[in-house]
Design a protein around this motif. Structure first.
Motif, PDB file in Angstrom:
ATOM      1  N   ARG A  48      -0.010   3.354  -5.596  1.00 38.11           N
ATOM      2  CA  ARG A  48      -0.028   1.939  -5.241  1.00 38.11           C
ATOM      3  C   ARG A  48      -0.727   1.740  -3.896  1.00 38.11           C
ATOM      4  NH1 ARG A  48       0.028   1.268  -9.577  1.00 38.11           N
ATOM      5  NH2 ARG A  48       1.450   0.227 -10.993  1.00 38.11           N
ATOM      6  N   GLY A  49      -1.711   2.603  -3.647  1.00 32.81           N
ATOM      7  CA  GLY A  49      -2.587   2.403  -2.509  1.00 32.81           C
ATOM      8  C   GLY A  49      -2.353   3.292  -1.307  1.00 32.81           C
ATOM      9  N   THR A  50      -1.195   3.972  -1.233  1.00 35.60           N
ATOM     10  CA  THR A  50      -0.912   4.829  -0.086  1.00 35.60           C
ATOM     11  C   THR A  50      -1.083   6.296  -0.465  1.00 35.60           C
ATOM     12  OG1 THR A  50       0.647   3.233   0.842  1.00 35.60           O
ATOM     13  CG2 THR A  50       0.787   5.476   1.658  1.00 35.60           C
ATOM     14  N   TRP A  72      -3.132   7.131   4.831  1.00 39.80           N
ATOM     15  CA  TRP A  72      -4.020   5.983   4.785  1.00 39.80           C
ATOM     16  C   TRP A  72      -3.705   5.102   3.575  1.00 39.80           C
ATOM     17  CZ3 TRP A  72      -5.612  10.895   3.479  1.00 39.80           C
ATOM     18  CH2 TRP A  72      -6.223  11.067   2.244  1.00 39.80           C
ATOM     19  N   THR A  73      -4.057   3.852   3.723  1.00 43.63           N
ATOM     20  CA  THR A  73      -3.809   2.862   2.676  1.00 43.63           C
ATOM     21  C   THR A  73      -5.127   2.266   2.212  1.00 43.63           C
ATOM     22  OG1 THR A  73      -1.653   2.322   3.630  1.00 43.63           O
ATOM     23  CG2 THR A  73      -2.597   0.738   2.084  1.00 43.63           C
ATOM     24  N   VAL A  74      -5.294   2.174   0.908  1.00 44.54           N
ATOM     25  CA  VAL A  74      -6.511   1.648   0.297  1.00 44.54           C
ATOM     26  C   VAL A  74      -6.212   0.279  -0.299  1.00 44.54           C
ATOM     27  CG1 VAL A  74      -8.231   2.040  -1.512  1.00 44.54           C
ATOM     28  CG2 VAL A  74      -7.307   3.979  -0.228  1.00 44.54           C
ATOM     29  N   PRO A  75      -7.026  -0.745  -0.007  1.00 40.13           N
ATOM     30  CA  PRO A  75      -6.788  -2.066  -0.603  1.00 40.13           C
ATOM     31  C   PRO A  75      -6.991  -2.049  -2.105  1.00 40.13           C
ATOM     32  CG  PRO A  75      -8.891  -2.022   0.553  1.00 40.13           C
ATOM     33  CD  PRO A  75      -8.192  -0.738   0.885  1.00 40.13           C
ATOM     34  N   VAL A  76      -6.419  -3.033  -2.760  1.00 37.22           N
ATOM     35  CA  VAL A  76      -6.565  -3.143  -4.218  1.00 37.22           C
ATOM     36  C   VAL A  76      -8.047  -3.340  -4.556  1.00 37.22           C
ATOM     37  CG1 VAL A  76      -5.945  -4.460  -6.270  1.00 37.22           C
ATOM     38  CG2 VAL A  76      -4.277  -4.171  -4.423  1.00 37.22           C
ATOM     39  N   PRO A  77      -8.599  -2.511  -5.441  1.00 35.55           N
ATOM     40  CA  PRO A  77     -10.012  -2.659  -5.798  1.00 35.55           C
ATOM     41  C   PRO A  77     -10.281  -4.005  -6.467  1.00 35.55           C
ATOM     42  CG  PRO A  77      -9.170  -0.523  -6.510  1.00 35.55           C
ATOM     43  CD  PRO A  77      -7.982  -1.347  -6.107  1.00 35.55           C
ATOM     44  N   ARG A 145      -7.525   8.693  -7.717  1.00 36.09           N
ATOM     45  CA  ARG A 145      -7.323   7.260  -7.558  1.00 36.09           C
ATOM     46  C   ARG A 145      -6.132   6.977  -6.661  1.00 36.09           C
ATOM     47  NH1 ARG A 145      -7.928   3.437 -12.781  1.00 36.09           N
ATOM     48  NH2 ARG A 145      -7.017   2.078 -11.201  1.00 36.09           N
ATOM     49  N   ALA A 146      -6.309   6.088  -5.698  1.00 40.42           N
ATOM     50  CA  ALA A 146      -5.194   5.657  -4.855  1.00 40.42           C
ATOM     51  C   ALA A 146      -4.333   4.626  -5.577  1.00 40.42           C
ATOM     52  CB  ALA A 146      -5.721   5.077  -3.546  1.00 40.42           C
ATOM     53  N   TRP A 147      -4.960   3.863  -6.463  1.00 39.52           N
ATOM     54  CA  TRP A 147      -4.246   2.874  -7.268  1.00 39.52           C
ATOM     55  C   TRP A 147      -4.258   3.332  -8.724  1.00 39.52           C
ATOM     56  CZ3 TRP A 147      -1.527  -1.345  -5.602  1.00 39.52           C
ATOM     57  CH2 TRP A 147      -1.705  -1.713  -4.256  1.00 39.52           C
TER      58      TRP A 147
END
Length: 246
Positions: A48-50, A72-77, A145-147
């Protein structure tokens, strides 16, 4: 060589220097199958992005503890792609889920189309959904994939119509369509829904219902692709026109 990736239910509050514990089947796979030991590095993600990159500090039976070195956190693509996948026969459903996950689809919706050869009923529905979700999770880890994608519950045609009516861009793959997929305009925001019909093709009623919901019937080309690969080809063609693949 890429670091091994494992899924953690939650990384809420994770920070550099903190210990993150992995338990259950995922920890068993890390320790017993991959044979990770103290001092080795690993990647953990909550899907879920983290994401955490860290060093294994402890191992045990169905237990792994990692000290976080980076968080690190990735925003929703964006844009977010949803593929409505008519139920294929055999193991082609898992194949579709695997590759759709790898290319970055946000949501996969199994659809009981009128001409689907495969039929999910009762216990088979739960088992098939479990396989699709497990396939998506493993493919997401493999593709870093982060998400992770959501695999929705089995949808009826009426539920697909509702989904299409709320999408920013909605397309239905149909070999007899007058419009080409290349004519569809996409942006870097919003939601895009792609409907993939079954081996037997869409019924006239389905085509009419989807058109009434605002979806455009489109063709991929002169060839007719299998239901398990058509969605991958369509999403890839659209993604190539966004900054996600720019």
């Amino acid at each position: 060589m890429s670091l091994p990736v494992h899924w953690v239910a939650s990384l809420a509050g994770a920070r550099v220097g903190a210990a993150v514990e992995l338990e259950g089947d995922e920890a068993h796979h890390a320790v017993a199958v991959r044979r990770l030991r103290a001092g080795e590095r690993v990647v953990l993600t909550d899907g879920r992005g983290t994401t955490v990159t860290g060093t294994v500090s402890e191992t045990g039976q169905r237990r792994l503890v990692v000290t976080a070195d980076e968080v690190w956190t990735v925003p929703v693509p964006a844009p977010a792609f949803t593929v409505v996948q008519a139920l294929p026969k055999g193991d082609r459903g898992e194949l579709a889920v695997e590759v759709l996950t790898e290319i970055g689809v946000a949501t996969i919706v199994p659809w009981a189309a009128g001409r689907s050869v495969a039929v999910w009923r009762g216990e088979r529905t739960a088992k098939s959904l479990a396989r699709w979700r497990s396939t998506a999770r493993e493919a997401a880890k493999q593709s870093r994939r982060a998400w992770f994608p959501d695999v929705a519950d089995l949808a009826s045609t009426e539920e697909v119509v509702s989904l299409l009516s709320s999408a920013d861009v909605a397309v239905v793959l149909h070999e007899a369509a007058d419009r080409s997929l290349s004519d569809v305009e996409v942006t870097d925001a919003g939601s895009i829904v792609v409907v993939v019909g079954p081996e037997g093709g869409l019924t006239d009623d389905e085509v009419a219902a989807f058109a009434a919901a605002g979806a455009h019937g489109v063709r991929l080309g002169t060839e007719v692709l299998r239901t398990s690969t058509a969605g991958v080809a369509a999403v890839s063609a659209l993604l190539a026109r966004t900054s996600r693949w720019g």
